[in-house]
Scaffold this motif. Sequence first.
Motif, PDB file in Angstrom:
ATOM      1  N   ASP A 131      -5.816 -62.536  29.771  1.00 38.23           N
ATOM      2  CA  ASP A 131      -6.876 -63.270  30.467  1.00 38.23           C
ATOM      3  C   ASP A 131      -6.454 -63.755  31.854  1.00 38.23           C
ATOM      4  N   TYR A 132      -5.455 -63.093  32.436  1.00 39.09           N
ATOM      5  CA  TYR A 132      -4.972 -63.514  33.749  1.00 39.09           C
ATOM      6  C   TYR A 132      -6.064 -63.254  34.788  1.00 39.09           C
ATOM      7  N   LYS A 133      -6.312 -64.227  35.611  1.00 34.02           N
ATOM      8  CA  LYS A 133      -7.399 -64.154  36.598  1.00 34.02           C
ATOM      9  C   LYS A 133      -6.973 -63.432  37.871  1.00 34.02           C
ATOM     10  N   LYS A 134      -7.957 -62.886  38.563  1.00 29.34           N
ATOM     11  CA  LYS A 134      -7.716 -62.236  39.853  1.00 29.34           C
ATOM     12  C   LYS A 134      -7.273 -63.264  40.878  1.00 29.34           C
ATOM     13  N   GLY A 135      -6.402 -62.825  41.781  1.00 22.01           N
ATOM     14  CA  GLY A 135      -5.971 -63.670  42.885  1.00 22.01           C
ATOM     15  C   GLY A 135      -6.976 -63.641  44.016  1.00 22.01           C
ATOM     16  N   THR A 136      -6.682 -64.320  45.083  1.00 21.70           N
ATOM     17  CA  THR A 136      -7.586 -64.357  46.243  1.00 21.70           C
ATOM     18  C   THR A 136      -7.731 -62.985  46.884  1.00 21.70           C
ATOM     19  N   ASP A 137      -6.781 -62.096  46.620  1.00 25.46           N
ATOM     20  CA  ASP A 137      -6.868 -60.728  47.155  1.00 25.46           C
ATOM     21  C   ASP A 137      -7.692 -59.808  46.255  1.00 25.46           C
ATOM     22  N   GLY A 138      -8.205 -60.350  45.131  1.00 28.59           N
ATOM     23  CA  GLY A 138      -9.018 -59.566  44.215  1.00 28.59           C
ATOM     24  C   GLY A 138      -8.225 -58.748  43.212  1.00 28.59           C
ATOM     25  N   LYS A 139      -6.905 -58.867  43.243  1.00 26.43           N
ATOM     26  CA  LYS A 139      -6.053 -58.093  42.342  1.00 26.43           C
ATOM     27  C   LYS A 139      -5.527 -58.971  41.215  1.00 26.43           C
ATOM     28  N   ILE A 140      -5.203 -58.327  40.111  1.00 27.54           N
ATOM     29  CA  ILE A 140      -4.618 -59.032  38.980  1.00 27.54           C
ATOM     30  C   ILE A 140      -3.117 -58.764  38.993  1.00 27.54           C
ATOM     31  N   ASP A 141      -2.377 -59.763  39.396  1.00 28.20           N
ATOM     32  CA  ASP A 141      -0.924 -59.664  39.488  1.00 28.20           C
ATOM     33  C   ASP A 141      -0.329 -60.624  38.462  1.00 28.20           C
ATOM     34  N   TRP A 142      -0.452 -60.280  37.191  1.00 33.10           N
ATOM     35  CA  TRP A 142      -0.112 -61.208  36.114  1.00 33.10           C
ATOM     36  C   TRP A 142       1.383 -61.488  36.006  1.00 33.10           C
ATOM     37  N   PHE A 143       2.244 -60.592  36.445  1.00 36.73           N
ATOM     38  CA  PHE A 143       3.686 -60.800  36.316  1.00 36.73           C
ATOM     39  C   PHE A 143       4.363 -61.068  37.660  1.00 36.73           C
ATOM     40  N   HIS A 144       4.081 -60.266  38.639  1.00 35.70           N
ATOM     41  CA  HIS A 144       4.677 -60.343  39.977  1.00 35.70           C
ATOM     42  C   HIS A 144       6.205 -60.285  39.888  1.00 35.70           C
ATOM     43  N   GLN A 145       6.684 -59.141  39.451  1.00 36.78           N
ATOM     44  CA  GLN A 145       8.137 -58.951  39.371  1.00 36.78           C
ATOM     45  C   GLN A 145       8.685 -58.890  40.786  1.00 36.78           C
ATOM     46  N   ASN A 146       9.636 -59.755  41.082  1.00 31.52           N
ATOM     47  CA  ASN A 146      10.170 -59.797  42.437  1.00 31.52           C
ATOM     48  C   ASN A 146      11.686 -59.666  42.496  1.00 31.52           C
ATOM     49  N   ALA A 147      12.331 -59.474  41.371  1.00 29.72           N
ATOM     50  CA  ALA A 147      13.777 -59.267  41.367  1.00 29.72           C
ATOM     51  C   ALA A 147      14.186 -58.546  40.100  1.00 29.72           C
ATOM     52  N   VAL A 148      15.212 -57.734  40.233  1.00 28.43           N
ATOM     53  CA  VAL A 148      15.826 -57.072  39.083  1.00 28.43           C
ATOM     54  C   VAL A 148      17.305 -56.906  39.406  1.00 28.43           C
ATOM     55  N   ASP A 149      18.153 -57.109  38.408  1.00 28.20           N
ATOM     56  CA  ASP A 149      19.583 -56.902  38.585  1.00 28.20           C
ATOM     57  C   ASP A 149      20.133 -56.294  37.297  1.00 28.20           C
ATOM     58  N   TYR A 150      21.020 -55.346  37.454  1.00 31.00           N
ATOM     59  CA  TYR A 150      21.607 -54.633  36.315  1.00 31.00           C
ATOM     60  C   TYR A 150      22.912 -55.294  35.897  1.00 31.00           C
ATOM     61  N   ASP A 151      23.103 -55.466  34.596  1.00 34.66           N
ATOM     62  CA  ASP A 151      24.338 -56.016  34.051  1.00 34.66           C
ATOM     63  C   ASP A 151      25.092 -54.887  33.354  1.00 34.66           C
ATOM     64  N   LYS A 152      26.109 -54.366  34.016  1.00 31.76           N
ATOM     65  CA  LYS A 152      26.880 -53.246  33.462  1.00 31.76           C
ATOM     66  C   LYS A 152      27.696 -53.651  32.239  1.00 31.76           C
ATOM     67  N   ASN A 153      27.940 -54.958  32.064  1.00 27.27           N
ATOM     68  CA  ASN A 153      28.738 -55.429  30.932  1.00 27.27           C
ATOM     69  C   ASN A 153      28.082 -55.140  29.592  1.00 27.27           C
ATOM     70  N   ASP A 154      26.748 -55.172  29.551  1.00 30.61           N
ATOM     71  CA  ASP A 154      26.059 -54.920  28.278  1.00 30.61           C
ATOM     72  C   ASP A 154      24.839 -54.011  28.433  1.00 30.61           C
ATOM     73  N   ASN A 155      24.782 -53.277  29.538  1.00 26.34           N
ATOM     74  CA  ASN A 155      23.688 -52.323  29.783  1.00 26.34           C
ATOM     75  C   ASN A 155      22.326 -52.995  29.640  1.00 26.34           C
ATOM     76  N   SER A 156      22.142 -54.061  30.405  1.00 21.38           N
ATOM     77  CA  SER A 156      20.874 -54.788  30.365  1.00 21.38           C
ATOM     78  C   SER A 156      20.402 -55.042  31.792  1.00 21.38           C
ATOM     79  N   ILE A 157      19.164 -55.493  31.913  1.00 18.54           N
ATOM     80  CA  ILE A 157      18.638 -55.876  33.223  1.00 18.54           C
ATOM     81  C   ILE A 157      18.078 -57.292  33.146  1.00 18.54           C
ATOM     82  N   LEU A 158      18.222 -57.994  34.235  1.00 20.21           N
ATOM     83  CA  LEU A 158      17.609 -59.306  34.397  1.00 20.21           C
ATOM     84  C   LEU A 158      16.434 -59.125  35.340  1.00 20.21           C
ATOM     85  N   ILE A 159      15.292 -59.728  34.998  1.00 17.56           N
ATOM     86  CA  ILE A 159      14.128 -59.620  35.869  1.00 17.56           C
ATOM     87  C   ILE A 159      13.494 -60.993  36.062  1.00 17.56           C
ATOM     88  N   SER A 160      12.812 -61.121  37.180  1.00 19.81           N
ATOM     89  CA  SER A 160      12.097 -62.349  37.514  1.00 19.81           C
ATOM     90  C   SER A 160      10.613 -62.041  37.582  1.00 19.81           C
TER      91      SER A 160
END
Length: 133
Positions: free
Chosen positions: A28-57
């Motif tokens: 049920d995420y609402k549209k922004g002022t630009d008319g788009k639905i940006d429910w997550f807005h992922q703006n960062a990702v980093d890989y952790d080689k120690n356990d083959n995982s990723i961190l995301i924002s």
Amino acid sequence: MAEISYKTGKIVKIIDLKKILPSSIWKDYKKGTDGKIDWFHQNAVDYDKNDNSILISGRNQDLIMKINYKTDKIEWIYSGKKASSWPKKYRKYLLKPTKGTKITGGQHGLYLLNDENNNPSSENILLYDNNIA
């Protein structure tokens, strides 16, 4: 989220966050002022080689999370939302802030730092928190 090979330009992997996270945070995420639905807005990702995982924002969800890269399973979630707002099956992933820890709000710039204290049960992360929860 799509990983693209810098050598070939082809898609290597797709991770569909709608399949990983509860529908209650995007359905049920609402549209922004630009008319788009940006429910997550992922703006960062980093890989952790120690356990083959990723961190995301996810800025629009006020959360950062760690996902196993091979299985796409959630390892942990740090969220500005109250635990009671999450479906019960997700609460086991929620990190509990220690005294004095602030919740995130509209954060950016998530980076995994070197393990300076050699403690495998902790991770050092640098996060720019806009604090607009």
